[in-house]
Design a protein around this motif. Structure first.
Motif, PDB file in Angstrom:
ATOM      1  N   HIS A   1       1.429   1.316  -3.769  1.00  0.00           N
ATOM      2  CA  HIS A   1       0.189   1.320  -4.560  1.00  0.00           C
ATOM      3  C   HIS A   1      -1.007   1.415  -3.611  1.00  0.00           C
ATOM      4  O   HIS A   1      -1.681   0.407  -3.333  1.00  0.00           O
ATOM      5  CB  HIS A   1       0.092   0.047  -5.397  1.00  0.00           C
ATOM      6  N   PRO A   2      -1.291   2.606  -3.105  1.00  0.00           N
ATOM      7  CA  PRO A   2      -2.329   2.747  -2.071  1.00  0.00           C
ATOM      8  C   PRO A   2      -3.730   2.353  -2.519  1.00  0.00           C
ATOM      9  O   PRO A   2      -4.566   1.999  -1.673  1.00  0.00           O
ATOM     10  CB  PRO A   2      -2.261   4.231  -1.696  1.00  0.00           C
ATOM     11  N   ASP A   3      -3.998   2.422  -3.817  1.00  0.00           N
ATOM     12  CA  ASP A   3      -5.348   2.139  -4.308  1.00  0.00           C
ATOM     13  C   ASP A   3      -5.519   0.731  -4.860  1.00  0.00           C
ATOM     14  O   ASP A   3      -6.605   0.376  -5.329  1.00  0.00           O
ATOM     15  CB  ASP A   3      -5.740   3.156  -5.398  1.00  0.00           C
TER      16      ASP A   3
ATOM     17  N   ASP B   1      -8.240  -5.326   1.854  1.00  0.00           N
ATOM     18  CA  ASP B   1      -9.404  -4.625   1.304  1.00  0.00           C
ATOM     19  C   ASP B   1     -10.623  -5.524   1.199  1.00  0.00           C
ATOM     20  O   ASP B   1     -11.754  -5.037   1.131  1.00  0.00           O
ATOM     21  CB  ASP B   1      -9.077  -4.080  -0.090  1.00  0.00           C
TER      22      ASP B   1
ATOM     23  N   LYS C   1       0.823  -1.213   0.000  1.00  0.00           N
ATOM     24  CA  LYS C   1       0.000   0.000   0.000  1.00  0.00           C
ATOM     25  C   LYS C   1       0.859   1.268   0.000  1.00  0.00           C
ATOM     26  O   LYS C   1       0.434   2.309  -0.509  1.00  0.00           O
ATOM     27  CB  LYS C   1      -0.924   0.001   1.215  1.00  0.00           C
ATOM     28  N   ALA C   2       2.060   1.165   0.559  1.00  0.00           N
ATOM     29  CA  ALA C   2       2.957   2.323   0.549  1.00  0.00           C
ATOM     30  C   ALA C   2       3.345   2.715  -0.871  1.00  0.00           C
ATOM     31  O   ALA C   2       3.628   3.882  -1.152  1.00  0.00           O
ATOM     32  CB  ALA C   2       4.205   2.026   1.373  1.00  0.00           C
TER      33      ALA C   2
END
Length: 344
Positions: A237-239, A263, A234-235
């Protein structure tokens, strides 16, 4: 990478927490032995591992179920043991008995392994090939095994019913086992970031043997390592959506859902859908959880099970899937019936 707001990919949108008018569907192990086209290609290419490392063939296998059934998601055709192979263990498959790894880390030091990153590169080539062929409605998912499950194979050199060798090793030499888990985390993050860069839309973490651990060991060897992997991805590719699938976790699913940052959560067939709906966060996308044997049975058993799952999850983001991988003797017509039931 779309943020999912106007994406035509219903599965991707669901993973982002947006409930869709029609429940998206894919099946674990949907690319595999129940398909005659897979068996034909496997016969041409030889062994399973050779097929995984042949980018042209592996991409064809990945796409076969999309062409036949039109699933909303394509799952990369590969294996969770690519990571230990790239870390330096020898990997092969014994006919009728499953995978073997050497040296067994219950007998050898982690430092004795010599990394073989070319095995990752072969998988990235498959990802690029598949990504170039899928349409804009199909979500492409990569995956990796979670550290605990991968470690059980690396320590014992093969699968087992109770993961007893790995569990004893973790209790008996916690420092060495922690070092192994850390190394698997590092390699898994590298591997998944490589898949993402090559073109997958989402990834799933498979913890196939999570059910064998006590609550304290589950927290240490399942929740914490998966949380670290997810945070590190996530750091960058947060989405990007990440699905966590801790098979056999049971009531420990609540801790997994609340602490890992996944998620979406995959549910195995032993989880009561109503319990999951009532217990897990209301806006958390859930995936599952038809019993693969109900799919084989077909008829009223299949219809009743599908209807119940859809009814329970009708008010939350839900991806229809099995509780584990599709079995080799699953009739094609039962998969077709499943899709009709979900989509009607």
């Amino acid at each position: 990478m779309s943020d999912g707001t106007d994406s035509p990919k219903t599965l991707f949108n669901t993973l982002r927490g947006k409930k869709q008018d029609q429940t998206p569907v894919w099946l674990m192990r949907q690319a595999g032995r129940y398909l005659p086209e897979y068996r034909e290609l496997r016969a041409q290419k030889g062994g399973f591992l050779e097929l995984c490392y042949d980018a042209e063939a592996a991409s064809e296998v990945t796409i076969q179920p999309i062409k036949r059934f039109g699933f909303d998601g394509a799952i990369l055709f590969s294996d969770i043991l690519i990571v230990p192979h790239a870390m330096g263990q020898k990997l092969w498959f014994e006919t009728g008995e499953g995978p073997r790894l050497a040296p067994r880390l219950v007998d050898a030091a982690l430092s004795s392994l010599e990394a073989a990153p070319e095995h990752f590169e072969a998988i990235y080539a498959t990802v690029r090939s598949v990504a170039s062929q899928l349409d804009d409605k199909t979500t492409f998912m990569g995956f990796a095994g979670s550290p605990w499950t991968v470690a059980t194979y690396m320590v014992h050199g093969q699968g087992s019913k109770d993961q007893g060798v790995a569990r004893r090793y973790a209790y008996g030499d916690e420092a060495a086992f922690s070092e192994l888990i850390s190394a698997i985390i590092d390699n898994t993050v590298t591997y998944l970031l490589g898949q993402i860069d090559a073109g997958v839309d989402a990834v799933q973490l498979f913890d196939s043997w999570a059910g064998s651990l006590s609550p304290a060991q589950f927290e240490k060897w399942v929740v914490a390592p998966n949380a670290e992997i997810i945070a590190r991805i996530k750091a960058v590719h947060p989405d990007l959506p990440i699905i966590g699938f801790p098979k056999g976790a049971g009531a420990k699913l609540a801790a997994y859902a609340n602490e890992t940052g996944a998620d979406a959560i995959g549910l195995d067939e032993t989880v009561d859908p109503q319990w999951a709906h009532d217990t897990l966060p209301a806006d958390l996308p859930l995936q599952g959880n038809l019993d693969p044997l109900a799919l084989i049975a077909g008829g009223q058993a299949l219809e009743k099970s599908v209807k119940h799952i859809l009814q329970v999850f009708e008010d939350r983001p839900h991806i229809f899937n099995l509780g584990h991988g599709i079995l080799p003797d699953t009739p094609i017509e039962h998969v077709e019936k499943l899709l009709t039931l979900v989509r009607q």
